[in-house]
Design a protein around this motif. Structure first.
Motif, PDB file in Angstrom:
ATOM      1  N   ILE A 172       1.173  -1.075  -0.030  1.00  0.00           N
ATOM      2  CA  ILE A 172      -0.133  -0.111  -0.092  1.00  0.00           C
ATOM      3  C   ILE A 172       0.645   1.344   0.213  1.00  0.00           C
ATOM      4  CG2 ILE A 172      -1.915   1.382   1.964  1.00  0.00           C
ATOM      5  CD1 ILE A 172      -2.895  -1.601   2.640  1.00  0.00           C
ATOM      6  N   SER A 173       0.509   1.713  -0.918  1.00  0.00           N
ATOM      7  CA  SER A 173       1.269   3.309  -0.614  1.00  0.00           C
ATOM      8  C   SER A 173       1.302   4.351   0.591  1.00  0.00           C
ATOM      9  CB  SER A 173       0.860   4.496  -1.932  1.00  0.00           C
ATOM     10  OG  SER A 173      -0.059   4.673  -2.007  1.00  0.00           O
ATOM     11  N   VAL A 174       2.465   4.617   0.577  1.00  0.00           N
ATOM     12  CA  VAL A 174       1.899   5.809   1.474  1.00  0.00           C
ATOM     13  C   VAL A 174       0.361   7.095   1.694  1.00  0.00           C
ATOM     14  CG1 VAL A 174       3.709   7.433   2.982  1.00  0.00           C
ATOM     15  CG2 VAL A 174       4.366   5.822   2.436  1.00  0.00           C
ATOM     16  N   GLU A 175       0.488   7.317   0.601  1.00  0.00           N
ATOM     17  CA  GLU A 175      -0.520   8.765   1.080  1.00  0.00           C
ATOM     18  C   GLU A 175      -2.093   7.310   1.254  1.00  0.00           C
ATOM     19  OE1 GLU A 175       1.457   7.428  -1.747  1.00  0.00           O
ATOM     20  OE2 GLU A 175       2.598   9.169  -1.324  1.00  0.00           O
ATOM     21  N   LYS A 176      -1.637   6.600   0.484  1.00  0.00           N
ATOM     22  CA  LYS A 176      -3.382   5.523   1.149  1.00  0.00           C
ATOM     23  C   LYS A 176      -3.282   4.944   2.203  1.00  0.00           C
ATOM     24  CE  LYS A 176      -4.479   3.683  -4.084  1.00  0.00           C
ATOM     25  NZ  LYS A 176      -4.532   2.353  -4.468  1.00  0.00           N
ATOM     26  N   LEU A 177      -3.001   4.690   2.658  1.00  0.00           N
ATOM     27  CA  LEU A 177      -2.266   4.284   4.431  1.00  0.00           C
ATOM     28  C   LEU A 177      -2.739   5.615   5.298  1.00  0.00           C
ATOM     29  CD1 LEU A 177      -2.545   2.315   6.062  1.00  0.00           C
ATOM     30  CD2 LEU A 177      -0.070   1.820   6.580  1.00  0.00           C
ATOM     31  N   ARG A 178      -2.242   6.211   5.101  1.00  0.00           N
ATOM     32  CA  ARG A 178      -1.893   7.750   5.615  1.00  0.00           C
ATOM     33  C   ARG A 178      -3.808   8.310   5.857  1.00  0.00           C
ATOM     34  NH1 ARG A 178       2.383  12.033   6.328  1.00  0.00           N
ATOM     35  NH2 ARG A 178       0.951  13.182   7.435  1.00  0.00           N
ATOM     36  N   ALA A 179      -4.258   8.430   4.563  1.00  0.00           N
ATOM     37  CA  ALA A 179      -5.573   8.644   4.597  1.00  0.00           C
ATOM     38  C   ALA A 179      -6.411   7.792   4.944  1.00  0.00           C
ATOM     39  CB  ALA A 179      -6.277   8.945   2.537  1.00  0.00           C
ATOM     40  N   ASP A 180      -6.459   6.168   4.942  1.00  0.00           N
ATOM     41  CA  ASP A 180      -7.502   5.725   5.772  1.00  0.00           C
ATOM     42  C   ASP A 180      -5.826   4.553   6.844  1.00  0.00           C
ATOM     43  OD1 ASP A 180      -9.366   3.755   6.368  1.00  0.00           O
ATOM     44  OD2 ASP A 180      -9.900   3.257   4.613  1.00  0.00           O
ATOM     45  N   SER A 181      -6.537   4.755   8.001  1.00  0.00           N
ATOM     46  CA  SER A 181      -5.819   3.977   8.166  1.00  0.00           C
ATOM     47  C   SER A 181      -6.388   2.393   8.513  1.00  0.00           C
ATOM     48  CB  SER A 181      -5.264   4.340  10.094  1.00  0.00           C
ATOM     49  OG  SER A 181      -6.507   4.714  10.400  1.00  0.00           O
TER      50      SER A 181
END
Length: 477
Positions: free
Chosen positions: A170-179
Motif C-alpha cells: 500500500i502506498s504511503v498516501e493511501k495508508l495515511r488517508a485511511d488507517s
C-alpha cells in the motif's frame, strides 16, 4: 545593608559574566569572577582592555551604535550576540544584555552575558540527530511509522517511511488517508491478538510488541510481520506510538527447523566450547610455564653480567641494560610460546630436581634460596613430578621478575596422603588485583596445573612483606 555592601556580592555570586564598562573610554571598570574564570584573564589584565579586545568580530562603530541609544535614553537595554576570545585563543559564543547607568562621577555601561556554548551544541546535536534519523530510516529494512490512537478511539498513521509499499503493498498516501486499510491486511484469526497487544501497551504504557500474519492481495501472499513500538501520551489528544514493522516471514519459516535442531546444536556447542577452553587453557599454561623456565636462565645470566661489567664502561653498561630490558619484554611477549618437553632433571627425582633448580636460581640471580625437605626421596608419577617442577620454576620466575626479594625459602614435605610445596620470598608481596589480571598467565598456569593434579594452589602475601606460593597435591593410594 548598603549598595556598597550588597553590590559586590551580586557581582561575584552571579553565574553570568558581568562587565562594568566606562562610557567614554569603553575600558572595563569591573569584571566579576565568572567572566574572569571563563576568559582566563586576571583583574589587572582586563582593566586595560575593552569589549572590542574580547569580541574581535565587533567593530567599534557597531558597538557605539548599539550603546548610543542607551546613553541617549532612547532605549532601556540593548542586546548583542557575539564571540568572545579567551586568553588562550579559544572562543565561545555569548549573548549580552546591556544597560546604561548614570553613576557619579563617571557613567558606565553594565553588560550581563551568558555563555551559550551549550545551547549551540544542543542545536548542532539536534541537527545531527535529525540527519542521522533520516539516514537510519531510509536504510532500515521494513517500515518506520508513527501511529496515533485518539481519545475518541479513531486511529491514524502520522508518519510512514518509504518502506511502506514494499512491506504492505500500500502506498504511503493511501495508508495515511485511511488507517483501517492496515487492519484489513491482518488475517482475521490474528486480529484479536493485534488489538489486545495495542490495548495492553496503551493501558500499561509499555512497548507494543506483536507478531502476526497479513495478506497482501496484490501479490497473493501471506507475510509474517513484527511490530515494535513505544507509546507516549499526548495530553488532550491520545496516545502516539513510534515504531518499526519488519518482515519476519523467512525467520518464521526457519523457526521450526531451528527448534528441532536447537537441542543438538546446544550439545555440540557445549562440547566445542569445552574442548576449545581446555585447549586454550592447556596452551596458555604450557606456553607461559616453559617461557618462564627458559627465560629465567637468561635473566639470571644477564644479572650476573651486569654486576661484572667495569663501572667505567658506561657504553657497555647501557648495552647490558638494553639487553636486560629486552629480556623483560621478551618474557612478556613470548609467554604464548610453548615447548611440551619433560625436564631431564626429573629423571633424578623431584627432590633432586628442586634442589638443583634452587641452587641454579641462587647462583644465577644472586638471591639466596634455601631448600629443605622432610624426605630424601618423594616418589611421584611422571605427570605429577613434571607439573610440580613446572610450578616451582614458574614461582621462581615470578620472584626473579617481580618480587625484588633477597631471600627465598623452599619447603617440600610429604605426608601419607599428599605432597606440599611452599615457596616463600621476602619481596614486595602481591596484590589481589595482580592475581586477577587478564594476562596473568603465570599464576593462572600454576593454578591450572594444580587443578589437573586434583590439588590446590594458593598465592598470598606474607605479613611483613613477601609472597607465599603453597601447593598441595594428593597422592595415589
Amino acid at each position: 545593608m548598603t549598595q556598597a555592601e550588597w553590590l559586590p556580592i551580586v557581582m561575584q555570586g552571579s553565574f553570568s559574566e558581568i562587565y562594568v564598562v566606562d562610557c567614554d573610554t569603553l575600558r572595563f571598570v569591573q569584571t566579576n569572577q565568572a567572566a574572569r574564570k571563563n576568559l582566563h584573564y586576571t583583574v589587572n589584565e582586563l582593566a586595560s582592555m575593552t569589549p572590542l579586545d574580547l569580541a574581535c568580530s565587533v567593530s567599534r562603530d557597531v558597538l557605539v551604535n548599539i550603546l548610543f541609544p542607551l546613553r541617549c535614553g532612547r532605549a532601556n537595554r540593548a542586546s548583542l550576540d557575539t564571540i568572545h576570545t579567551r586568553k588562550d585563543g579559544s572562543t565561545y559564543p555569548i549573548e549580552f544584555r546591556m544597560f546604561y547607568c548614570d553613576t557619579t562621577p563617571t557613567p558606565v555601561y553594565i553588560a550581563i552575558g551568558n555563555d551559550i556554548s551549550a545551547r549551540h551544541a544542543s542545536a548542532k546535536a539536534l541537527r545531527l540527530s535529525e540527519a542521522r534519523f533520516r539516514a537510519i530510516v531510509s536504510n532500515t529494512p521494513g517500515l518506520a511509522y508513527q501511529f496515533m490512537q485518539r481519545s475518541d478511539g479513531s486511529t491514524s498513521f502520522l508518519y510512514l517511511s518509504e518502506g511502506c509499499h514494499a512491506l504492505l503493498g500500500i502506498s504511503v498516501e493511501k495508508l495515511r488517508a485511511d488507517s483501517t486499510l492496515f487492519m484489513e491486511l491482518i488475517l482475521p484469526e490474528d486480529r484479536p491478538s493485534y488489538l489486545a497487544a495495542m490495548a495492553t501497551s496503551a493501558g500499561d504504557m509499555k512497548a507494543w510488541n506483536w507478531e502476526g500474519r497479513i495478506w497482501i492481495e496484490k501479490w497473493k501472499d501471506i507475510k509474517w510481520i513484527n511490530l515494535r513500538a513505544t507509546p507516549r501520551v499526548l495530553p488532550g489528544e491520545g496516545i502516539q506510538w513510534e515504531g518499526i514493522m519488519t518482515n519476519i516471514t523467512q525467520s518464521k519459516l526457519e523457526e521450526a527447523e531451528i527448534k528441532r535442531s536447537r537441542a543438538q546444536q546446544a550439545e555440540l556447542s557445549a562440547h566445542i566450547n569445552t574442548v576449545k577452553e581446555k585447549e586454550r587453557t592447556r596452551i596458555a599454561r604450557e606456553i607461559h610455564d616453559d617461557l618462564g623456565g627458559n627465560l629465567t636462565a637468561i635473566k639470571m645470566a644477564m644479572a650476573l653480567i651486569k654486576r661484572r661489567l667495569p663501572p667505567e664502561d658506561n657504553g657497555l653498561a647501557e648495552k647490558a641494560e638494553y639487553v636486560d630490558a629486552l629480556v623483560d619484554r621478551t618474557i612478556e611477549s613470548i609467554h604464548r610460546i610453548s615447548v611440551d618437553l619433560r625436564p631431564s632433571i626429573l629423571d633424578f627425582g623431584i627432590v633432586a630436581a628442586i634442589d638443583w633448580q634452587a641452587k641454579e636460581f641462587e647462583k644465577q640471580l644472586g638471591i639466596r634460596c634455601e631448600f629443605t625437605t622432610n624426605k630424601k626421596e618423594v616418589k611421584l608419577d611422571p605427570d605429577q613430578a613434571t607439573a610440580l617442577f613446572r610450578i616451582f620454576q614458574e614461582a621462581l620466575t615470578n620472584i626473579g621478575k617481580h618480587a625484588g626479594a633477597t631471600q627465598v625459602t623452599v619447603r617440600l614435605a610429604r605426608s601419607n596422603r599428599s605432597v606440599r610445596l611452599q615457596i616463600i620470598d621476602n619481596g614486595r608481596g602481591i596484590d589481589t588485583t595482580d592475581r586477577l589480571k587478564p594476562k596473568s598467565f603465570g599464576i593462572r598456569g600454576m593454578v591450572e596445573r594444580a587443578n589437573v593434579l586434583g590439588g590446590q594452589l594458593s598465592v598470598n602475601s606474607v605479613p611483613g612483606g613477601g609472597t607465599e606460593v603453597a601447593l598441595k597435591i594428593p597422592l595415589s593410594e
